[in-house]
Write a protein that holds these residues in place. Structure first.
Motif, PDB file in Angstrom:
ATOM      1  N   ARG A   9       0.629  -1.320  -0.415  1.00 59.36           N
ATOM      2  CA  ARG A   9       0.072  -0.170  -0.287  1.00 59.36           C
ATOM      3  C   ARG A   9       1.322   1.164  -0.030  1.00 59.36           C
ATOM      4  O   ARG A   9       0.635   1.759  -1.018  1.00 59.36           O
ATOM      5  CB  ARG A   9      -0.328   0.158   1.186  1.00 59.36           C
ATOM      6  N   ALA A  10       1.534   0.985   0.892  1.00 57.72           N
ATOM      7  CA  ALA A  10       2.936   2.292   1.108  1.00 57.72           C
ATOM      8  C   ALA A  10       3.792   2.416  -0.185  1.00 57.72           C
ATOM      9  O   ALA A  10       3.548   3.849  -1.190  1.00 57.72           O
ATOM     10  CB  ALA A  10       4.276   1.977   1.832  1.00 57.72           C
ATOM     11  N   LYS A  11       3.890   1.431  -1.280  1.00 57.59           N
ATOM     12  CA  LYS A  11       4.487   1.675  -2.663  1.00 57.59           C
ATOM     13  C   LYS A  11       3.831   2.214  -3.367  1.00 57.59           C
ATOM     14  O   LYS A  11       4.135   3.316  -3.945  1.00 57.59           O
ATOM     15  CB  LYS A  11       5.354   0.052  -2.743  1.00 57.59           C
ATOM     16  N   ARG A  12       2.362   2.092  -3.490  1.00 59.85           N
ATOM     17  CA  ARG A  12       1.148   1.967  -4.119  1.00 59.85           C
ATOM     18  C   ARG A  12       0.996   3.498  -4.180  1.00 59.85           C
ATOM     19  O   ARG A  12       0.992   4.749  -5.114  1.00 59.85           O
ATOM     20  CB  ARG A  12      -0.461   1.420  -4.075  1.00 59.85           C
ATOM     21  N   TRP A  13       1.319   4.515  -2.723  1.00 58.93           N
ATOM     22  CA  TRP A  13       0.681   5.555  -2.337  1.00 58.93           C
ATOM     23  C   TRP A  13       2.184   6.506  -2.732  1.00 58.93           C
ATOM     24  O   TRP A  13       1.548   7.776  -3.092  1.00 58.93           O
ATOM     25  CB  TRP A  13       0.799   5.198  -0.611  1.00 58.93           C
ATOM     26  N   VAL A  14       3.428   6.020  -3.054  1.00 56.69           N
ATOM     27  CA  VAL A  14       4.385   6.160  -3.759  1.00 56.69           C
ATOM     28  C   VAL A  14       4.551   7.203  -4.743  1.00 56.69           C
ATOM     29  O   VAL A  14       4.675   7.813  -5.542  1.00 56.69           O
ATOM     30  CB  VAL A  14       5.436   5.946  -2.930  1.00 56.69           C
ATOM     31  N   PRO A  18      -1.254  11.603  -3.604  1.00 55.12           N
ATOM     32  CA  PRO A  18      -2.103  12.270  -3.420  1.00 55.12           C
ATOM     33  C   PRO A  18      -2.221  13.850  -3.362  1.00 55.12           C
ATOM     34  O   PRO A  18      -0.904  14.480  -3.504  1.00 55.12           O
ATOM     35  CB  PRO A  18      -2.855  11.903  -1.842  1.00 55.12           C
ATOM     36  N   SER A  19      -3.106  15.018  -3.863  1.00 52.79           N
ATOM     37  CA  SER A  19      -3.222  15.542  -4.132  1.00 52.79           C
ATOM     38  C   SER A  19      -2.807  17.089  -3.614  1.00 52.79           C
ATOM     39  O   SER A  19      -2.873  16.275  -2.189  1.00 52.79           O
ATOM     40  CB  SER A  19      -4.276  15.982  -5.236  1.00 52.79           C
ATOM     41  N   PRO A  20      -2.381  18.115  -3.363  1.00 50.29           N
ATOM     42  CA  PRO A  20      -2.189  19.056  -2.849  1.00 50.29           C
ATOM     43  C   PRO A  20      -3.486  19.309  -2.125  1.00 50.29           C
ATOM     44  O   PRO A  20      -3.454  19.815  -0.728  1.00 50.29           O
ATOM     45  CB  PRO A  20      -0.774  20.235  -3.307  1.00 50.29           C
ATOM     46  N   GLY A  21      -4.641  19.439  -3.017  1.00 46.11           N
ATOM     47  CA  GLY A  21      -5.612  19.990  -2.109  1.00 46.11           C
ATOM     48  C   GLY A  21      -6.409  18.548  -1.039  1.00 46.11           C
ATOM     49  O   GLY A  21      -6.593  18.956  -0.193  1.00 46.11           O
ATOM     50  N   LEU A  25      -6.905  19.002   2.277  1.00 44.18           N
ATOM     51  CA  LEU A  25      -8.482  18.622   3.323  1.00 44.18           C
ATOM     52  C   LEU A  25      -7.838  18.110   4.649  1.00 44.18           C
ATOM     53  O   LEU A  25      -8.426  18.017   5.356  1.00 44.18           O
ATOM     54  CB  LEU A  25      -9.080  18.180   2.119  1.00 44.18           C
ATOM     55  N   VAL A  26      -7.089  16.880   4.199  1.00 40.66           N
ATOM     56  CA  VAL A  26      -6.683  16.167   5.818  1.00 40.66           C
ATOM     57  C   VAL A  26      -6.747  17.144   6.861  1.00 40.66           C
ATOM     58  O   VAL A  26      -6.952  16.929   8.159  1.00 40.66           O
ATOM     59  CB  VAL A  26      -6.069  14.519   4.832  1.00 40.66           C
ATOM     60  N   PHE A  27      -5.310  17.973   6.504  1.00 36.37           N
ATOM     61  CA  PHE A  27      -4.732  18.902   7.477  1.00 36.37           C
ATOM     62  C   PHE A  27      -6.012  19.462   8.281  1.00 36.37           C
ATOM     63  O   PHE A  27      -5.958  19.737   9.614  1.00 36.37           O
ATOM     64  CB  PHE A  27      -4.147  19.448   7.017  1.00 36.37           C
ATOM     65  N   ALA A  28      -6.499  20.351   7.525  1.00 30.86           N
ATOM     66  CA  ALA A  28      -7.465  21.291   8.065  1.00 30.86           C
ATOM     67  C   ALA A  28      -8.259  20.313   8.916  1.00 30.86           C
ATOM     68  O   ALA A  28      -9.223  21.383   9.755  1.00 30.86           O
ATOM     69  CB  ALA A  28      -8.436  21.817   6.639  1.00 30.86           C
TER      70      ALA A  28
END
Length: 58
Positions: A9-14, A18-21, A25-28
């Protein structure tokens, strides 16, 4: 076996980050949750948000 799943999963995520938006959104959302917890901890829980008991007391 579970560790292999998370590594894949980490390999696919790298490979497809995800987009900067989405990151904003997650940080907000996390910041909003932390702000609510901080307000509740330092100021207190308002009386109007407390649930009243529906049972009649004898």
């Amino acid at each position: 076996m579970n560790q292999l799943h998370w590594l894949l999963r980490a390999k696919r995520w790298v490979q497809n980050p995800p987009s900067p938006g989405r990151v904003k959104l997650v940080f907000a959302a996390v910041a909003l949750c932390l702000a609510i917890v901080g307000i509740e901890h330092f100021i207190g829980w308002p009386d109007w948000m407390t649930v009243n008991s529906l049972r009649q007391k004898p």
